[in-house]
Every structure is written in C-alpha cells, then in structure tokens.
Enzyme design. Structure first.
Site, PDB file in Angstrom:
ATOM      1  N   GLN A 338       0.414  -3.280  -0.472  1.00  4.80           N
ATOM      2  CA  GLN A 338       0.115  -4.763  -0.541  1.00  4.80           C
ATOM      3  C   GLN A 338      -1.080  -5.068  -0.969  1.00  4.80           C
ATOM      4  O   GLN A 338      -2.182  -4.484  -0.851  1.00  4.80           O
ATOM      5  CB  GLN A 338       0.240  -5.088   0.992  1.00  4.80           C
ATOM      6  CG  GLN A 338      -0.287  -6.634   1.292  1.00  4.80           C
ATOM      7  CD  GLN A 338       0.825  -7.598   1.201  1.00  4.80           C
ATOM      8  OE1 GLN A 338       1.821  -7.345   1.645  1.00  4.80           O
ATOM      9  NE2 GLN A 338       0.493  -8.956   0.345  1.00  4.80           N
ATOM     10  N   GLY A 340      -3.905  -7.866  -3.056  1.00  2.34           N
ATOM     11  CA  GLY A 340      -4.467  -9.031  -3.143  1.00  2.34           C
ATOM     12  C   GLY A 340      -3.622 -10.272  -3.402  1.00  2.34           C
ATOM     13  O   GLY A 340      -3.623 -11.289  -2.625  1.00  2.34           O
ATOM     14  N   PHE A 341      -2.902 -10.080  -4.457  1.00  5.49           N
ATOM     15  CA  PHE A 341      -1.869 -11.006  -4.806  1.00  5.49           C
ATOM     16  C   PHE A 341      -0.353 -10.928  -4.496  1.00  5.49           C
ATOM     17  O   PHE A 341       0.336 -11.742  -5.173  1.00  5.49           O
ATOM     18  CB  PHE A 341      -2.321 -11.399  -6.409  1.00  5.49           C
ATOM     19  CG  PHE A 341      -3.604 -11.716  -6.684  1.00  5.49           C
ATOM     20  CD1 PHE A 341      -4.076 -13.036  -6.776  1.00  5.49           C
ATOM     21  CD2 PHE A 341      -4.702 -10.603  -6.948  1.00  5.49           C
ATOM     22  CE1 PHE A 341      -5.340 -13.390  -7.185  1.00  5.49           C
ATOM     23  CE2 PHE A 341      -6.065 -11.116  -7.220  1.00  5.49           C
ATOM     24  CZ  PHE A 341      -6.308 -12.447  -7.175  1.00  5.49           C
ATOM     25  N   GLY A 342      -0.045  -9.827  -3.948  1.00  2.62           N
ATOM     26  CA  GLY A 342       1.261  -9.927  -3.491  1.00  2.62           C
ATOM     27  C   GLY A 342       1.561  -8.317  -3.086  1.00  2.62           C
ATOM     28  O   GLY A 342       0.842  -7.472  -3.224  1.00  2.62           O
ATOM     29  N   GLU A 343       2.832  -8.328  -2.849  1.00  2.00           N
ATOM     30  CA  GLU A 343       3.614  -6.815  -2.587  1.00  2.00           C
ATOM     31  C   GLU A 343       3.574  -5.993  -3.820  1.00  2.00           C
ATOM     32  O   GLU A 343       4.200  -6.936  -4.967  1.00  2.00           O
ATOM     33  CB  GLU A 343       4.623  -7.089  -1.699  1.00  2.00           C
ATOM     34  CG  GLU A 343       4.091  -7.429  -0.274  1.00  2.00           C
ATOM     35  CD  GLU A 343       5.354  -8.071   0.444  1.00  2.00           C
ATOM     36  OE1 GLU A 343       6.439  -8.339  -0.221  1.00  2.00           O
ATOM     37  OE2 GLU A 343       5.472  -8.321   1.589  1.00  2.00           O
ATOM     38  N   VAL A 344       3.622  -4.855  -3.650  1.00  4.83           N
ATOM     39  CA  VAL A 344       4.059  -3.922  -5.039  1.00  4.83           C
ATOM     40  C   VAL A 344       5.139  -3.116  -4.608  1.00  4.83           C
ATOM     41  O   VAL A 344       5.050  -2.480  -3.446  1.00  4.83           O
ATOM     42  CB  VAL A 344       2.684  -3.217  -5.509  1.00  4.83           C
ATOM     43  CG1 VAL A 344       3.012  -2.469  -6.717  1.00  4.83           C
ATOM     44  CG2 VAL A 344       1.615  -4.092  -5.624  1.00  4.83           C
ATOM     45  N   LYS A 358       4.892  -6.262  -9.044  1.00  6.20           N
ATOM     46  CA  LYS A 358       4.060  -7.124  -8.213  1.00  6.20           C
ATOM     47  C   LYS A 358       4.825  -8.285  -8.109  1.00  6.20           C
ATOM     48  O   LYS A 358       5.026  -8.923  -8.988  1.00  6.20           O
ATOM     49  CB  LYS A 358       2.743  -7.073  -8.747  1.00  6.20           C
ATOM     50  CG  LYS A 358       1.773  -8.036  -7.892  1.00  6.20           C
ATOM     51  CD  LYS A 358       0.362  -7.872  -8.189  1.00  6.20           C
ATOM     52  CE  LYS A 358      -0.227  -6.538  -7.230  1.00  6.20           C
ATOM     53  NZ  LYS A 358      -1.379  -6.614  -7.153  1.00  6.20           N
ATOM     54  N   ASP A 456     -12.227  -7.943  -7.799  1.00 10.06           N
ATOM     55  CA  ASP A 456     -12.074  -7.423  -6.543  1.00 10.06           C
ATOM     56  C   ASP A 456     -11.809  -5.676  -6.871  1.00 10.06           C
ATOM     57  O   ASP A 456     -10.924  -5.084  -6.454  1.00 10.06           O
ATOM     58  CB  ASP A 456     -10.709  -8.083  -6.149  1.00 10.06           C
ATOM     59  CG  ASP A 456     -10.483  -7.428  -4.693  1.00 10.06           C
ATOM     60  OD1 ASP A 456     -11.115  -6.950  -3.853  1.00 10.06           O
ATOM     61  OD2 ASP A 456      -9.186  -7.533  -4.284  1.00 10.06           O
TER      62      ASP A 456
END
Ligand SMILES: *[C@@H]1O[C@H](CO)[C@@H](O)[C@H](O)[C@H]1NC(C)=O
Ligand SMILES: *[C@@H]1O[C@H](CO)[C@@H](O)[C@H](O)[C@H]1NC(C)=O
Ligand SMILES: *[C@@H]1O[C@H](CO)[C@@H](O)[C@H](O)[C@H]1NC(C)=O
Ligand SMILES: *[C@@H]1O[C@H](CO)[C@@H](O)[C@H](O)[C@H]1NC(C)=O
Ligand SMILES: *[C@@H]1O[C@H](CO)[C@@H](O)[C@H](O)[C@H]1NC(C)=O
Ligand SMILES: *[C@@H]1O[C@H](CO)[C@@H](O)[C@H](O)[C@H]1NC(C)=O
Ligand SMILES: *[C@@H]1O[C@H](CO)[C@@H](O)[C@H](O)[C@H]1NC(C)=O
Length: 631
Positions: A338, A340-344, A358, A456
């Site tokens: 998971q 910062g911008f979504g699940e992988v 992603k 990040d």
C-alpha cells in the site's frame, strides 16, 4: 509490425517530433515607456503578429508603426534544428506572453527559450549585429573534472560550429550548426550555435567569435553553458539537447542501448536513414497514423531500448482488461503493498513481462483526464537507472492505474530494519545504495526536463533490484493530484512523519531542500539500521535519533552509529564517518544550509572535498505538528 518499428526509429531519430512545453531560459530588457501609450498598443500588435506568423515561419521580422516615435520592431527565431511548426509556434506564443511579465513597460526586450528567441525594440535592429544586452546562463552547470581537457575540446568544437553556421546560409537563411566531440573515453560535449538569419555571414562569425572569446571569463570548466547575444547564441552541454537529423553534422543517436548488438544496428540506421528518410517520409506518415490507430486497439509495452522521445499518450495507454488479466483481477495474492497514492499489485502480462500496477485512490483534487494523461507522459519520460520506470497507464471510468516495471527485491525498509535481513546489506552495498539514491534524486531535481520534488522520500519508497541497485518509486505522483507545485493542498499531505523536513511538516512548505532533508534521514537510517521514529523506545534517554547521530559526530566518533550487525565485517571507518557527516548536513534545520543534491553527489563521490561542520539537526515533535496551522 515492421511499420511500427520503422516509425519508432524515425521518431527516435527526431524525424517525427513530439511536442513538449517550451522551456524559458533568460530575458533582458531596458528603457521605460508609459502605460497605455501608443507604444504599448503597437507592442501588443507586434507580439500577436509574431506569434501568428510562427505557424508558417521559423524566423520572422516585422514592424508596427503608427507615429514615427512609437514604431516597434520585432522578430522571433526558432532553434535551427526544430522542424515542427507546432513546437516553434508554441514557443513563440509562450515567449510573447512571458516577455510582458518579465519586462513590463520596457521599450526594448529579448527573451530566450530553449526552442526560440523573441526580441523587440523601439529602433530598427534588423540586419545589425548587436552585442548589448548579452548574458550567459549556467543553470544546473557543474564543474567538470578535467577542466583543461574539457574546455580545450569545447573551444575547438564551438569554433568549428561557428564556422559552419556562418557559412551555412545566404542572407535570410538559417545560420545554424551543431557539433559534437569526445573529451574523454566516456563523455561527449554537444554544442550548438546560431545567428539570426538577417545577419551577414561575416557579422554572424563576428558575433559568435565574441561569444567564444567570453567563455574563459565566465564559464571555464562548466559543463552546461549558454551564452546569449541579441544576434547570436551558443550553447554546449554534456548531453545532447537538440534534434539530430536536421542538424548538418551527423552524430550518434541519443539512445542508450542496453545491448551492444542493438546499439550498432541503431547507429547504422542513423547513418543510412538520413539519405533514405526524405523519400520514405511520405510513406511513413501514412503508416504512422495507422500505427497510432492500431496502438489504441492493441496495447504493447515499450521496449527498454527505445528512446525517450517517442513516448506518447498512445504508446502508454493500455486497456483495463489487460491489466485485470495480468493481476488476476487485483487479487489479494497479487497485492504487493500500500503506497501513499494507492495499492500496488504484481502482474504478469501474457508475454511473460512482470509489472507492478498502482491503483490510484480517488481524490477530489484530481486533475482532468487530459491533464492526467499529459502528466503521465512527462513522468514516463523520466528515465534513470535509479528511478522505477513508468511503463504505462490505464483509465477506465473511475479506475486510474499506473503500470511500472517490476523490481525484484523489496523496498529498502524491508532490509534495513529487520535484524534477520540487515546482514544481507554489507557496508559496501549500503554505500552503493546511498550513492544510487542520491543520483536518482539529482536526476529528479536537476537533470531531467521537469523539476520534480518527490515529497515522500523514505525507505519504503526505495526499491532494490536483484543487484541491490536502488530505484526510487512514487516520484511525481503529487503532480497528478495537485496544480500548485510550491505549496501543498492541505487536504493531501504527501509525506511521512520522520522524513518530512520541519518546514514541510509544520508549515506545508516544500522545496528541493525538503527532499534533501528526507534523504539525510534515509542516509542515517541506512548506516544505523535504526528507524528514526522508533528510536525513543529503544533508547531511554531523551534524545531523538538525529540529535544522537549529531552528538556522536560532535564527539568525534561518528562511526559508532554503524549498524551493530556490520561491526565484525569489513568497512571503512572514514567512509562511514563521511556518510554520517553528509547525512547530518542534509538534516540541518535551515533549508539554506542543507547542501544541494548536486553537491551531495559530489561529496559522496569525491572524498577529498572538505565538508563544513553540520549545525545541530532540526527537531520537532508530533505535538508541534498537531498544533500547527497545517494539519
Ligand atoms: C528608444 O528608447 C530609448 C529609451 O527610452 C530612447 O533613449 C531612444 O531615443 C529611443 N530610440 C528611438 C529611435 O526612438
Ligand atoms: C524605469 O521605471 C522604474 C520603475 O518604474 C524606475 O525605477 C527606473 O528608474 C526607470 N528607468 C528609466 C531609465 O527611466
Ligand atoms: C504575419 O505578420 C503580418 C504583419 O507583419 C500580418 O499582417 C500577417 O497577418 C501575419 N501572418 C499570419 C499568418 O498571421
Ligand atoms: C526585415 O528585415 C529586413 C532586413 O534584414 C528588412 O529589410 C525588412 O524591411 C524587415 N521587414 C520588416 C517588415 O520590417
Ligand atoms: C575524475 O578524475 C579522476 C582522476 O583524474 C578519475 O579517477 C575520476 O574517474 C574522474 N571522475 C569522473 C566523474 O569523471
Ligand atoms: C566518440 O567516441 C565513440 C566511442 O568511444 C566513437 O564511437 C565516436 O565516433 C566518437 N565521436 C567523435 C565525434 O569522435
Ligand atoms: C581552460 O582552462 C584553463 C585553466 O582552467 C584556463 O586558463 C583557460 O582559459 C580555459 N580556456 C577556455 C577556452 O575556457
């Protein structure tokens, strides 16, 4: 299929150009006029006439006259290798707009972009060699290692180019040349010179000679130089910055091949193609349109070896069904993590290629579809050994997917904090990882066409390949969600506690130097194998991790920070101490004091460069953040 490959080569050789936003370089101006005067309205007419003529010309001069005293003279020139009217027009239009901002109410102004220049004045300067308002630009330049050899090569190269440019055309024709030369086994210098076509050959030569004569005074040993005169300019760089084919001098294609055999094929193509190209071009164009239509239907990932230039929306877009099939419908078993911008998710394409997908979370602050696509194209063009490569994207209804290369080993945090894995990373591997991350950040900050602040950086965003070469992931994603690049939208904090610089965590201010801060924390964590945020629990004194590291440095025992797991192995105390020192320079409180990324890379590579003493590192607590305006 052969059609697609041929088109691909031609695009990569610069025959078919892809538009990018024009890049501002510099401007100079002088003399005031009063607001709402006739001069101003004439100037506005002139600028719009210039930018409308840029659709059909690469050089154009014109005059707008009402009363004798308020005549405005102007011209634009697009760079000699640019053969795409769209690029030229976009540049002139941008220049016409920007010059009014850079030089408000100035009688005379020149603005330079990488792709074009635009100039106006209250006096006629057509056909006149003009040396006032000159300047040079050293943006992002570094000192070269072997400066004597380098500047000798440069001087020879630009002189040859100047001779070629002056001889290139009669009155009114392009006076432009490029020239490249090797100055070491591995490095080439690329130079470009151009005069405005209204100059005579002799004046062009004189103008360029004047610029060349200035080089030792301003720019000795610098690897990226632009010298600007109103009537001519010269530029050189260690990487190629102009298109290839149109330039009179032949040169190897800007392709960095992975395999030698392919490289030689490409070079052969580069030599054979120019002669054949014009004949084939018409045929190809039809083919190209066809290829684009096909690419929309059948998605295919780009080959590693293909040049960055050919990346288009069409070449990147893929369909949802392909990705669903590759990831088993985003099954939990395929989930890698998971971010910062979504699940992988991990995926395997039907041809066996492994990918990481992603799945972006929805956000109210998202960009429109076209903007999103353009941004993805820009990100896909960022290619560097130390960045995770973006291969494509997919938009379907609410679904937004980004497709990345799959990186074999897990992220850095998986190794450095885990007592069972720490031993896998020897000191020399850790040092290599630190240097690799620094190079990746340098590319994002300075060397790519965009200036990307990661925002990040943390061990979780550093992936390791099979050779433990680090690859930065998640870069540029903030751009997909936000318009303003200097101040974050308070609804979306991209950043992780412990790695965010104090000015970002407390006030939402980020800059290149906030990435430097995060990198400093990462360096110290890689060395120590400790997580800076959980340092308290293990150390019962009141010190935080960064202050602890600083104190060790202050006591003259920085190597004591080294991971206990490595104590018995081989490592260089001096190298460890130097890395601790560099890490501490990066986490200083005042962003101004933190070194630039280019300096960090230099300090890491060259042990003879002295390091300034670091200030005590910044410290802020969670409570401060909770109280700040920002959260
Ligand atoms: C152009 O403007 C400058 C500065 O205002 C002035 O000194 C000069 O005489 C003007 N030239 C012409 C030809 O009007
Ligand atoms: C031009 O205007 C600026 C501010 O409006 C002023 O500071 C400057 O002295 C003026 N220059 C000339 C040459 O009049
Ligand atoms: C080019 O500029 C001239 C003025 O010099 C103007 O009359 C003409 O409309 C422009 N051409 C185009 C294609 O806009
Ligand atoms: C453009 O420049 C040439 C000199 O190079 C000059 O003869 C011509 O009059 C200029 N055109 C305009 C519209 O001013
Ligand atoms: C710099 O020069 C030294 C010796 O002169 C050489 O060993 C080193 O590889 C050079 N570094 C680069 C980046 O060219
Ligand atoms: C530069 O060096 C490469 C190989 O090192 C060679 O193939 C190429 O021809 C050289 N270019 C020039 C302009 O000398
Ligand atoms: C090249 O470098 C040397 C020493 O740094 C300097 O004396 C010389 O003027 C330079 N030449 C040029 C053309 O920059």
């Amino acid at each position: 299929m052969p059609c697609v490959i041929l088109v691909t080569f031609l695009i990569s050789l610069g025959l078919l150009h892809i538009e990018a936003a024009p890049t501002y370089v510099h401007s100079r101006c002088t003399g005031n006029f009063t607001q709402n005067s006739l001069y101003q309205s004439n100037l506005n007419l002139l600028l719009s006439s210039l930018s409308s003529n840029a659709t059909t010309h690469f050089f154009y001069n014109t005059t707008v006259a009402a009363a004798t005293s308020d005549t405005v003279y102007g011209l634009f020139l697009c760079r000699g290798d640019i053969d795409d009217a769209g690029v030229c027009q976009a540049c002139v239009a941008a220049a016409a707009e920007k010059v009014l901002k850079k030089c408000p109410r100035q009688k005379e102004a020149i603005i330079w972009y990488e792709e074009c220049m635009l100039r106006y004045a209250n006096r006629s300067f057509f056909g006149v060699m003009d040396k006032d308002l000159n300047d040079y630009v050293l943006e992002n330049a570094n000192l070269v290692n072997d400066s004597d050899r380098f500047n000798e090569t440069v001087a020879e190269t630009v002189k040859e180019a100047a001779t070629a440019a002056a001889a290139a055309g009669g009155s009114g024709e392009k006076k432009f040349a490029t020239k490249e030369a090797n100055f070491s086994e591995f490095h080439t210098v690329y130079s470009l010179v151009e005069c405005t076509p209204d100059l005579s050959s002799m004046d062009c030569r004189r103008c360029l000679d004047t610029a060349i004569a200035e080089l030792p005074n301003c720019c000795s040993g610098k690897d990226r130089v632009t010298y600007l005169y109103p009537s001519c300019y010269l530029r050189y760089d260690k990487s190629r910055f102009y298109n290839q084919i149109v330039a009179p001098t032949p040169s190897p294609p800007q392709i960095i091949p992975k395999e030698k055999s392919k490289s030689s094929t490409l070079k052969t193509v580069a030599i054979v193609v120019p002669t054949a190209a014009i004949a084939v071009l018409f045929l190809i164009f039809g083919c190209y349109c066809f290829a684009i239509r096909r690419a929309k239907n059948k998605y295919k990932f780009m080959n590693e070896d293909i040049a960055v230039d050919i990346i288009t929306i069409e070449s990147l877009q893929c369909d949802l069904a392909t990705i669903e099939a590759a990831t088993n419908n985003f099954s939990l078993n395929n989930k890698l993590g998971q971010g910062g911008f979504g699940e992988v998710y991990k995926g395997i394409l039907s041809n066996g290629q492994e990918i990481a997908v992603k799945r972006l979370v929805r956000s109210s602050a998202e960009k429109g579809v076209d903007e999103f696509k353009n941004e993805v194209v820009l990100l896909a063009k960022l290619q560097h050994k130390n960045l995770v490569r973006l291969l494509g994207f997919c938009l379907a209804g609410e679904e937004k997917l980004l497709v990345y290369e799959f990186v074999l080993n897990k992220s850095l945090d998986y190794f450095i904090y885990d007592p069972r894995k720490q031993g896998d990373l020897s000191w020399s591997t850790r040092h290599k990882i630190i240097v690799g991350i620094a190079k990746g950040i340098l590319y994002l900050h300075e060397d790519s066409r965009l200036r990307i602040i990661h925002r990040d950086l943390k061990p979780g965003n550093i992936l390791l390949d099979a050779d433990y070469e680090p690859k930065i992931s998640d870069f540029g994603l903030a751009r997909l969600f936000e318009v303003d690049q200097t101040r974050a939208d308070t609804s979306r904090v991209a950043g992780t506690l412990g790695y965010m610089s104090p000015e970002y965590a407390l006030h939402g201010r980020f800059s290149l130097k906030s990435d430097v801060y995060s990198f400093g924390v990462i360096i110290l964590e890689i060395i120590s194998g400790k997580r800076n945020t959980s340092f308290y629990q293990s150390h019962h004194d009141t010190e935080d991790f960064l202050s602890y590291a600083w104190k060790l440095w202050k006591d003259g025992t920085p190597w004591k920070l080294l991971d206990q797991k490595l104590i018995a192995s081989s490592y260089s105390e001096i190298e460890v101490a130097r890395c601790v020192h560099i890490g501490l320079l990066c986490v200083q409180e005042d962003p101004e004091n933190r070194p630039k990324t280019a300096t960090i890379v230099l300090m890491l590579n060259t042990s003879s460069i002295p390091l300034p003493p670091p200030q005590r590192p910044a410290y802020y607590s969670r409570t401060e953040i909770d109280k700040s305006e920002w959260s």
